[in-house]
Design an enzyme around this catalytic site. Structure first.
Site, PDB file in Angstrom:
ATOM      1  CG  ASN A 146      -1.722   1.147   1.245  1.00  0.00           C
ATOM      2  OD1 ASN A 146      -1.340   2.100   0.915  1.00  0.00           O
ATOM      3  ND2 ASN A 146      -3.116   0.858   1.791  1.00  0.00           N
ATOM      4  CG  HIS A 158       1.322   6.345   4.756  1.00  0.00           C
ATOM      5  ND1 HIS A 158       0.253   7.136   4.832  1.00  0.00           N
ATOM      6  CD2 HIS A 158       1.462   5.578   5.821  1.00  0.00           C
ATOM      7  CE1 HIS A 158      -0.503   6.945   5.793  1.00  0.00           C
ATOM      8  NE2 HIS A 158       0.245   5.874   6.632  1.00  0.00           N
ATOM      9  CG  HIS A 193      -8.308   4.077   1.067  1.00  0.00           C
ATOM     10  ND1 HIS A 193      -8.451   4.105   2.554  1.00  0.00           N
ATOM     11  CD2 HIS A 193      -9.561   4.678   0.637  1.00  0.00           C
ATOM     12  CE1 HIS A 193      -9.793   4.191   2.779  1.00  0.00           C
ATOM     13  NE2 HIS A 193     -10.387   4.577   1.626  1.00  0.00           N
ATOM     14  NE  ARG A 225      -8.122   7.673   3.863  1.00  0.00           N
ATOM     15  CZ  ARG A 225      -9.183   7.298   5.059  1.00  0.00           C
ATOM     16  NH1 ARG A 225     -10.210   7.857   5.107  1.00  0.00           N
ATOM     17  NH2 ARG A 225      -8.906   6.310   5.885  1.00  0.00           N
ATOM     18  NE  ARG A 266      -7.532  11.515   5.140  1.00  0.00           N
ATOM     19  CZ  ARG A 266      -7.886  10.682   6.183  1.00  0.00           C
ATOM     20  NH1 ARG A 266      -6.836  10.210   6.805  1.00  0.00           N
ATOM     21  NH2 ARG A 266      -8.997  11.045   6.532  1.00  0.00           N
ATOM     22  CD  GLU A 304      -7.194  -0.303   1.185  1.00  0.00           C
ATOM     23  OE1 GLU A 304      -7.021   0.860   1.802  1.00  0.00           O
ATOM     24  OE2 GLU A 304      -6.082  -1.018   1.543  1.00  0.00           O
ATOM     25  CB  THR A 323      -9.305   1.580   7.319  1.00  0.00           C
ATOM     26  OG1 THR A 323      -8.894   2.182   5.987  1.00  0.00           O
ATOM     27  CG2 THR A 323     -10.597   1.185   7.043  1.00  0.00           C
ATOM     28  CD  GLU A 345      -7.103  -5.952   2.946  1.00  0.00           C
ATOM     29  OE1 GLU A 345      -7.344  -5.433   1.793  1.00  0.00           O
ATOM     30  OE2 GLU A 345      -6.378  -5.420   3.835  1.00  0.00           O
ATOM     31  CG  HIS A 375      -5.628  -1.877   9.203  1.00  0.00           C
ATOM     32  ND1 HIS A 375      -5.249  -1.218  10.367  1.00  0.00           N
ATOM     33  CD2 HIS A 375      -5.999  -0.954   8.383  1.00  0.00           C
ATOM     34  CE1 HIS A 375      -5.401  -0.131  10.294  1.00  0.00           C
ATOM     35  NE2 HIS A 375      -5.969   0.265   8.938  1.00  0.00           N
TER      36      HIS A 375
END
Ligand code: PXP
Length: 236
Positions: A6, A9, A42, A44, A48, A69, A100, A150, A190
């Site tokens: 993922n 970041h 992800h 969003r 962001r 996601e 999340t 998941e 996660h």
């Protein structure tokens, strides 16, 4: 076991200056060269970190598998239909959450989730649901037509006592067994990191782990290729 990285970041860092660097598309290429089996982002509602431009370029450049996601909204379904990623993972999304916060309540929201799964499936997008490790949620995921789940590993990763950790690990294992019985694809993720990943990686039924924060955090110090390769080695 497969590793999905993922890279949200990387985009978080870029958005700190609202500029062009670092580019998550560059990160995706390096992750793949280092052995990642897939790239996850992800998108969003508040944009962001990951932007529309990122998912469009990632679709064109990712050579492995792109997993997006997203919340189960009409805006997101439309984007997924256009981008056509390998997989969409539906997640709950609250505007001010830091990350999340838990799995989807598939039972409570079954009508809406079923409709979203069917809209995405009509566009040939495989749908996975991010769920807490409860038998009822896994059964509900199957019922609404998802192809995969998941399993949320957060309770395991953040357990404060050994007893809680063992209990949470068993819950993930049982959820994976139930998903296998129902012929669902099985992913997990996660809050996994270099210290806690091995017991999860040792679970035979889980096909792929999605890991973000720990890899990007390590990449700041050792570089993203080494960070990915070290995680990949742990999964073996
Ligand atoms: N899986 C899902 C559904 C997530 O929302 C996230 C965080 O974006 C992850 C996996 C990765 O979690 P982490 O960044 O803690 O590795």
């Amino acid at each position: 076991m497969k590793l999905g990285v993922n890279i949200d970041h990387i985009a978080t860092l870029r958005q700190a200056r609202k500029g062009a660097e670092p580019d998550p598309v560059h990160a995706a290429v390096l992750c793949e060269l280092a052995g990642a089996d897939g790239i996850t982002v992800h998108l969003r509602a508040d944009r962001r970190h990951i932007q529309g431009r990122d998912v469009e370029l990632l679709k064109k450049t990712v050579a492995t598998r792109l997993n997006i996601e997203m919340a189960a909204t009409s805006e997101m379904v439309e984007i997924a239909a256009g981008v056509q990623p390998w997989q969409v993972t539906l997640v709950p999304e609250r505007p001010n959450e830091v990350t999340t916060e838990g799995g989807l309540d598939v039972i409570l929201n079954s009508a809406h989730i079923a409709q979203t799964v069917s809209r995405l499936s009509a566009h040939n997008v495989r749908v996975s649901l991010f769920v807490d490790p409860s038998m009822d949620n896994i059964r509900a995921a199957h019922k609404v037509g998802a192809q995969a789940v998941e399993i949320n590993t957060n309770a395991y990763a953040t357990a404060r006592s050994e007893a809680d950790r063992v209990h949470a690990l068993r819950a993930v294992d049982e959820a994976a067994k139930m998903a296998h019985k129902l012929d669902l694809g099985i992913l997990a993720g996660h809050a996994l990191n270099y210290r806690n990943v091995e017991p999860i990686a040792g679970m035979g039924l889980i096909e792929e782990l999605n890991i973000g924060h720990a890899i990007v955090a390590r990449a700041v110090f050792v570089g993203i290729e080494r960070a990915v390769a070290e995680m990949k080695a742990l999964l073996k």
